[in-house]
Structure formats: C-alpha cells, structure tokens
Motif scaffolding. Structure first.
Motif, PDB file in Angstrom:
ATOM      1  N   PRO A 786       0.815  -1.218   0.000  1.00 50.77           N
ATOM      2  CA  PRO A 786       0.000   0.000   0.000  1.00 50.77           C
ATOM      3  C   PRO A 786       0.855   1.278   0.000  1.00 50.77           C
ATOM      4  N   GLY A 787       0.458   2.187  -0.854  1.00 50.41           N
ATOM      5  CA  GLY A 787       1.138   3.474  -0.913  1.00 50.41           C
ATOM      6  C   GLY A 787       2.438   3.446  -1.682  1.00 50.41           C
ATOM      7  N   LYS A 788       2.848   2.298  -2.159  1.00 52.49           N
ATOM      8  CA  LYS A 788       4.164   2.212  -2.779  1.00 52.49           C
ATOM      9  C   LYS A 788       4.132   1.550  -4.147  1.00 52.49           C
ATOM     10  N   LEU A 789       3.607   0.315  -4.171  1.00 56.80           N
ATOM     11  CA  LEU A 789       3.853  -0.504  -5.345  1.00 56.80           C
ATOM     12  C   LEU A 789       2.789  -1.575  -5.496  1.00 56.80           C
ATOM     13  N   ILE A 790       2.505  -1.897  -6.754  1.00 60.31           N
ATOM     14  CA  ILE A 790       1.667  -3.070  -7.003  1.00 60.31           C
ATOM     15  C   ILE A 790       2.334  -3.897  -8.086  1.00 60.31           C
ATOM     16  N   ASN A 791       2.419  -5.203  -7.833  1.00 54.05           N
ATOM     17  CA  ASN A 791       3.047  -6.097  -8.799  1.00 54.05           C
ATOM     18  C   ASN A 791       1.989  -7.091  -9.271  1.00 54.05           C
ATOM     19  N   ILE A 792       1.662  -7.013 -10.564  1.00 55.87           N
ATOM     20  CA  ILE A 792       0.653  -7.911 -11.117  1.00 55.87           C
ATOM     21  C   ILE A 792       1.371  -9.062 -11.814  1.00 55.87           C
ATOM     22  N   VAL A 793       1.166 -10.279 -11.298  1.00 50.54           N
ATOM     23  CA  VAL A 793       1.825 -11.449 -11.880  1.00 50.54           C
ATOM     24  C   VAL A 793       0.857 -12.104 -12.863  1.00 50.54           C
ATOM     25  N   VAL A 794       1.285 -12.178 -14.137  1.00 54.33           N
ATOM     26  CA  VAL A 794       0.423 -12.774 -15.160  1.00 54.33           C
ATOM     27  C   VAL A 794       1.095 -13.997 -15.779  1.00 54.33           C
ATOM     28  N   SER A 795       0.275 -14.840 -16.375  1.00 57.07           N
ATOM     29  CA  SER A 795       0.859 -16.049 -16.991  1.00 57.07           C
ATOM     30  C   SER A 795       1.292 -15.732 -18.410  1.00 57.07           C
TER      31      SER A 795
END
Length: 795
Positions: A786-795
């Motif tokens: 939260p407030g920093k980063l989002i990492n979306i892991v996709v195939s």
RNA sequence: GCCCGGGUGGCGGAAUUGGUAGACGCAAGGGACUUAAAAUCCCUCGAAGUUUACUUCGUGCCGGUUCGAGUCCGGCCCUGGGCACCA
C-alpha cells in the motif's frame, strides 16, 4: 574597501563568527552528552585523517547542542611515543621540546579549521600531573595482583643493541642497521587482562550502539575456545610437556610435538648438543609479529627426542618450530598433518606421514590438502566411531582420570605487555630493593617524574644510564635501591584519558567525585584502525576503574563511531608513505566550511574516503551561492506554497534521520536540496522564509561559520532549537504508486490513498503503457504494497 | 596465513534496510550572458537498439532463494584495515 555583495569571503566570515562558536563545556548536569574524538598524537602535522575525525566530532557536538543537550567535547594530546625519540635522534632536539612545539602548532590548526573543542579541559599525557594518576592506577593494579613480571619475546637488533618495534622490522631486518632481527626474551611487566577476558566478552552483548563489525572483532580477538590440556611424557628425559589443543579429537593423528625453540626442553637439549643449539638459533631468526610468523615459511628441526601420547601410548618425534612462540599458551603444540593446514605444509616439507583420523563423510584427497572439518573418528583405536565432540569429551575424561590433562577454556587474548625499553614514556613506579624485593613507589611520592637531563646515546638505556633517576631509596626500608627503568606502553596512556578529561586539574582524585556522572562517553569517534587494541585496553582499564569504585558505569563508551581511513592512491595516508594532503593548504583557498563540507560529503563516515582534489570546488561553489542569495535576499512577500512546505518537511525528516544515524554525507545532500528549493522558488514568500530558517539550523553543524554569518535569529544558532517536523505536511506528501507486471516496472499511477487493490488493477488495465503488458494474459497473483507498489503477476 | 570491512555511471557516492537503481555533488559536452575570458545561469549526461516514445541489458564474477535481489544464501575474484612494541 567596500565588500561587493557577490563576494564570498570565507575567511572574513570565519573571523566574524569564530568567537560565538566556542560553547562552554557543561558537566555533571542532566541531559549531558559527552562527545569525544580520539585525541591525536602530536606529530605536528595536522592531516586529513585528523580533519575528518575532528570534523565529525565537532559536527555531532553542534547537532546535539541544537537538540538541547549539554554537550561536553574536550580535546588533548597523546603526547608520549616513539616518533618523539626518532625526531630527537634525527634533529638533535629534546623529545619534550619537539612535542610541546608540535602541540602548539596543532592547536593553531584546530582553531584555523574552525573545530570548537572545550579547551578548558585540555590535557597531555606527558604532563606529570596526568601520568601521576597512571602510576597510581598501576599501583592499584599491582596491589590487586593484576600486574606481574615475566619473560617475553621481543625483536632484537644485534647491531644497534636495541629492542625494535614491529614497524621498525622491515623484511626481517632492523630499519636502521639492516641486520637480521633476532628474537630475544627479556623480563617485562604485564597486566592480567586475561582475568577480565570473560567480563570483556560478556559485556560485548551490551555494546548495542557499537558497529557490529567492531564487536565481532573484539570477540574474535578475545577468542574464547574450549579445548583440552594434554601432558606428554618425554622419553629418556625426566620431563613432561604440556600442550593445549581445541582439536583433541585429532590427537591420534598427531605425528609430532612441536615446541618453541626457547622451550625448556629445547634448551636442555641444546646444552648437550651444539648442532641442535645452532639449529635452534636459526629458528629464532625473524621478528615476533604474528603476521610475519603466520605468513612466513614454517621451519623446524627434530631435536632427537620422542614423546609418549597419553591416550594412544604411541611415541612421536619432538620438533622445534619457528612458528611456535614460548609466550603463547604452553609454547608447544601437537602436529596433525591430516587435519590442519599449517601442519600439513610442515609435514610435506619434512616427509612426515599424513594419517587421517576424522571422516566428514565426503571424499577427500589427502595427497593435496588437509581436511579441517569435524566428523566421525577413524583409525583411532577405542575412539573410532565417536563424533568429534564425543571424542573430545572422552579424551578429556580419560586424561583427567590419570591426571594427564583436562578440559580447559582457553583465550586467544594474551596478557598485556606494558614495558617499553624507551625514554619518552611514563616511568613505571616500581623500586627494586635488595632487602624488600619489588616495591611500588609510595603514593605520596607520585609522580615519579621523567628526568629531562638526558643524552641520546643509546635509546634503549636512556633511563638506566641516568644515575639521578635510577638511584633512590626503598619506600619500605629506606635503604638505597634502584628504580625500574622501563616506561609504559603508550596504549596505557590512552586507556583512561577519557575519564581524566572530566577533571584534568583535580589533585586529590583521578576523577573529581562531583563529576563522575560525566561518564560514560556517550559518543566516541575515532579511526577503525583502533577497533581492537586501543578499545580493548580502554575497556579493560575502565572495567578495573569500575571495580575499584571510581567510575559508575562498567563500559567507557556507550556509542562508537568508527571512521574509515582517508586514503590516497588506494592506501592509508601516512607520513611514512609520503602521501599526505594537508588541510591547511585547502583551508587557505577555500576556508573552513568548504573543507568541512567536503570531508563530510565525500563518503559516509564509516567508509574509507579516497582523497580527490576536485570536489571541494563544488562545496565552495555551494557556499558561494548561499552567500550570494542571503546577502541579496528579497523582501518577504505574503503567501504560502504548501507543496514546497511539504517537500521541505520530507527533506528535514530525512536530514534528522541521517544525523541520528551519523550518515553525515546525506545530511549535506539534504541541505543542498533545501537550498535548491529556496533558490529556485520564483517568490520569497512566508513559506520560503520558514524553509530558510530550517536550512540554517540544519546546515549549522556542517558549516557553522557561513550559517551563523547570515543567520538573523534572536539567539545564536547553537542555542536555537531544532525545528519540529510538521507531521501533517509530511503526511500530505504523496508519491505515485509504481505498477509492475511480472516484477518489471511498467508505469505509475497517481491516486489517493483510499484506492482499493481492485480499483488500482482496474486503473492499471486502462493505462496504455501498462495495458499492453496485460493484454491476453490472465492475472495469477497480485502483490500490493500500500502506498508504494503493485506487482501484477500474469501467466 | 588468520580476523573484520569494501566493490553501484567518466568520478565521489544515494537507494528510509527485500519494492521506481543512480538522490546530491564532481567531471564532461552543448547553449545564454560578455568585445573576450572568468564567474554565473539553463540544458544533456549508465549502455545498446533508426532514439522526447518504447524495448532490452545493467550494482565485481558464477550460481541459488523470491512475485520482486544493489540488498538475502552458497562459491569465487579484486581491494582496504587489524594481527598484540606505529599511534
């Protein structure tokens, strides 16, 4: 002459502000902060290492003053030592005159560089009023059974007939005569630091504000190990020989006993065997330093005896070896070629068999190297099959039953040899009386003063050749007696000076009772090169002073800041290497503040600082810009700039954090950032004016003259309170959320804090730069900080 | 040899400690001002790709753990400090 407003004249600024920058020392008061930099040896040359150390100390002192602490920051001189004697010989000048002249010179440089220590408490270790308390301390140590005499090995120059310091031995030869150095045993005074080994080790756990690496080095130096003392009988000689080993499990793999060439057994043999006597002399040719012995070739000679192993009852040959010293442990070791690298090399040289007795479960080629790990015993008769640990216990038990050995804790730490065969040091207050033996000088007669009427004929015997000094009377029986003519190791001088600083003129006590609360030192600053010896000796003496009731705390230094080396061309700046850079030249061109800023900015305090001349230019330019801005500043206009205010608060909190972490290089960077905000603002409104105030206070410890000169607050900066961080403005500071896909940064989103994870993913899918990395793929996992980063892991 | 550090652009270093690599400064290049120079100000500045965008690579080397490694783990290389008498 009119000073142009765009002239930056650092010397003028320093002259006008210096007087207000000396703060009075405050002692024995609540909220004290005792900040101490290791006092210098007065070589006369104020070099970059000094400048770095004292700039750090002065900066931290000023910082803590603005934080409301009562700071005590004294300075003095570690004034005894070898260089004064060398200078005396070279320039025919008395060590006292040479030293006093140097102190005067260096004191001037302290002032010139704008280092504002508390000189009211100045002391120098060559002052009889200082060293009388050292002699007093020594007598206390003697009374408690912590000072004794024994033989110790020294470097002996057979041509100059003098003892050499390790640094005076170059490639195994005396630095002046060039003659091969010999080992010689002489009788000397020792302090039983080993009695304090456990206390010093245990207290390591409480050195929580020391750098971990220094605590580790101290622990390793003390080097507590569990091992076994083993007694071998020497066949055909009515003698036994004790050895100590931490690897008793390898005992049955021992192929020889190796003794120091000066071991009593070797000496007994050499009396009847001139050939061996000569071989032993050969083995004693080399200096005594551990580095030299460990790195050098391991040589030995069989002395024609065999020893009986008390466990295997097997006879093994006895050697003398050049890598075993009589004054460490028992002066004898077992040699196990299969499981010790050093013994392996020795065995290969002398064709001694390599017989493995421990198996660690892996293949090992004993024709190539030793196997030094523990494991399961093999080839060890009744011990075969035991683990290393079990075998050690079993051996200790068996030996104890037959009184041929026992388990024993051992320390790598050795007792501290404090005798020096030199003139320029503190006399050891001991008298040798034919009737009474060894008698300490009576306290009433202290100090035993160092005579000044000496001639420099033979530096090892200057005091011995001085009848006025040597001849005295016994304090007990009053018959004629002789004084000890050795002087103390100068490490002793520096092992308690921090305590004496509290009351250097006190004549009734080592520390005036009213100021003992000034200890411990809250922040001790000095070079990493002192990480072991000086700090361990000082801790030892402090523990002792605590035990006899003169210091309240156990440990002398609460927090330690070890400053890295100042290097030039990759190696330590030193006079002997001829790569000195003097701060005074730099001061002449750039002034004290630019030099301070450069030293602080160029590297974090604990790392080494590679000197490079360009760079100080940049600091000069920065101060010039500051000067230009404030000497032509615009009137303040109404209005606020909330964004700049919260930016400034972020920087301020970082500066504060960095001061507390002693990361002064980034405090300088922070001040530059603050100034960039100020200077780049199109208007000088009330927000900017408030940021200017913060800037001055934050800059004050780093560049005290320039900041004081342009400061127009009510009180001087040193008395102006550190600004309180505006938490609300700090909270308003927002950063974009970084969006990663499969761990790679693909974009960022500006959103408010309430955004949920699914909202963010939604937004990310709509953002072009991110979208294309998500297209046609399914989301497997989402990591959201939260407030920093989002990492979306996709195939 | 043993113990303890360090290795990030052309350089010094930053990264709030596993979450945007290169903050801040130096050097360099370009521009403005100037008769000119100095000083000052503005712009560019890890590498590669047909280049305001975008992609790939990149924190001494090799391997591993992890959604994610300058940061953690294992093994190397180079380098600094200490090793008891330099201080």
């Amino acid at each position: 002459m009119q000073i142009m407003s765009n002239d930056y004249n650092p010397h003028n600024i320093q002259n006008q502000t210096a007087a207000q920058l000396f703060a009075k020392p405050k002692l024995n008061v609540a909220n004290k902060k005792y900040i101490l930099a290791m006092f210098p040896y007065p070589s006369g040359q104020f070099h970059m290492g000094h400048a770095r150390c004292y700039t750090l100390a002065d900066t931290m002192s000023k910082y803590y003053r603005t934080r409301g602490f009562n700071v005590f920051s004294p300075m003095g001189w570690d004034a005894f030592g070898l260089p004064a004697e060398n200078a005396a010989i070279k320039h025919n000048k008395h060590p006292k005159d040479w030293t006093d002249g140097n102190i005067k010179q260096m004191r001037e440089q302290f002032d010139m560089l704008g280092l504002h220590f508390d000189w009211d408490h100045e002391l120098k270790t060559c002052d009889p009023e200082y060293y009388r308390w050292q002699q007093w301390l020594f007598i206390k140590l003697y009374e408690k059974g912590l000072a004794y005499r024994k033989n110790a090995t020294v470097n002996w120059d057979p041509v100059d007939q003098t003892v050499l310091a390790n640094e005076q031995v170059i490639d195994g030869k005396g630095w002046r005569s060039g003659a091969p150095v010999e080992r010689k045993e002489i009788n000397q005074w020792f302090l039983k630091i080993t009695n304090y080994a456990d206390a010093l080790l245990d207290e390591c756990e409480h050195l929580t504000h020391w750098p971990e690496q220094v605590v580790t080095m101290q622990k390793n130096w003390i080097g507590k190990s569990k091992g076994v003392d083993i007694t071998f009988s020497i066949i055909g000689l009515d003698a036994t020989c004790q050895v100590y080993t931490t690897r008793a499990d390898t005992l049955l793999g021992a192929q020889a006993l190796v003794l120091a060439p000066t071991h009593p057994i070797c000496e007994a043999v050499s009396k009847t065997n001139p050939k061996i006597a000569q071989a032993l002399t050969q083995l004693s040719q080399s200096g005594v330093s551990e580095a030299e012995i460990e790195a050098g070739e391991k040589l030995g000679v069989a002395i024609g005896l065999t020893a009986l192993c008390p466990i295997s009852k097997r006879e093994i040959p006895v050697y003398a070896g050049n890598y075993v010293l009589m004054d460490y442990g028992h002066g004898a070791v077992i040699m196990v070629p299969a499981h010790c690298d050093r013994d392996y090399a020795f065995a290969k040289r002398y064709q001694i068999p390599v017989i493995p007795v421990v198996d660690n479960g892996k293949e090992h080629d004993y024709s190539q190297s030793a196997m030094t790990e523990t494991g399961t015993l093999i080839n060890s008769a009744q011990l075969t099959g035991l683990s290393s640990q079990e075998a050690i216990e079993e051996i200790a038990k068996t030996l104890a039953a037959s009184q041929q050995g026992q388990a024993k804790d051992q320390y790598r730490l050795r007792d501290w040899g404090i005798s020096r065969q030199r003139y320029w040091g503190c006399p050891i207050p001991i008298i040798y009386c034919d009737n009474c033996g060894i008698v300490p000088e009576s306290e009433a007669n202290l100090p035993v003063t160092l005579p000044t009427n000496i001639t420099f004929s033979d530096s090892s015997k200057m005091l011995a050749n001085n009848p006025d000094f040597v001849n005295t009377s016994c304090p007990k029986c009053h018959q004629p007696a002789k004084r000890e003519t050795d002087t103390f190791d100068t490490f002793f001088d520096s092992s308690w000076y921090y305590a004496r600083f509290l009351s250097p003129k006190e004549s009734n006590d080592l520390i005036a009772p009213s100021v003992t609360d000034g200890l411990p030192v809250d922040l001790y600053i000095g070079g990493i090169e002192h990480a072991i010896l000086h700090l361990l000796y000082a801790r030892f003496i402090h523990h002792f002073m605590h035990d006899i009731g003169i210091t309240p705390a156990k440990e002398p230094f609460k927090e330690l800041l070890t400053q890295g080396m100042v290097l030039k061309d990759g190696s330590k700046m030193s006079k002997s290497k001829g790569n000195l850079v003097t701060p005074s030249e730099l001061h002449k061109t750039y002034g004290a503040d630019a030099l301070r800023l450069f030293i602080l900015f160029a590297a974090p305090p604990s790392q080494s600082l590679e000197w490079c001349h360009s760079g100080i230019e940049g600091m000069h330019r920065f101060l010039k810009k500051v000067s230009l801005y404030f000497s032509n500043k615009q009137p303040v206009s109404e209005g606020v700039t909330p964004k700049l205010w919260s930016d400034a608060q972020t920087i301020l909190s970082k500066i504060e954090h960095d001061y507390e972490k002693r990361q002064l290089n980034t405090t300088v960077a922070g001040c530059m950032k603050l100034f960039n905000i100020i200077q780049q603002s199109p208007v000088r409104n009330t927000t900017i004016q408030k940021i200017e105030e913060i800037f001055f206070i934050a800059l004050f410890p780093l560049a005290p003259h320039t900041s004081s000169f342009y400061w127009d607050g009510e009180k001087p900066l040193s008395e102006t309170a550190w600004p309180k961080i505006d938490q609300e403005a700090l909270q308003q500071q927002t950063r974009p959320i970084v969006v990663q896909v499969n761990g790679k940064r693909r974009g960022e989103l500006n959103l408010n804090k309430e955004c949920s994870e699914s909202d963010i993913i939604h937004l990310a899918q709509e953002t072009l730069s991110i979208q294309k990395h998500l297209e046609g793929k399914s989301i497997k996992r989402v990591i959201h900080i939260p407030g920093k980063l989002i990492n979306i892991v996709v195939s």
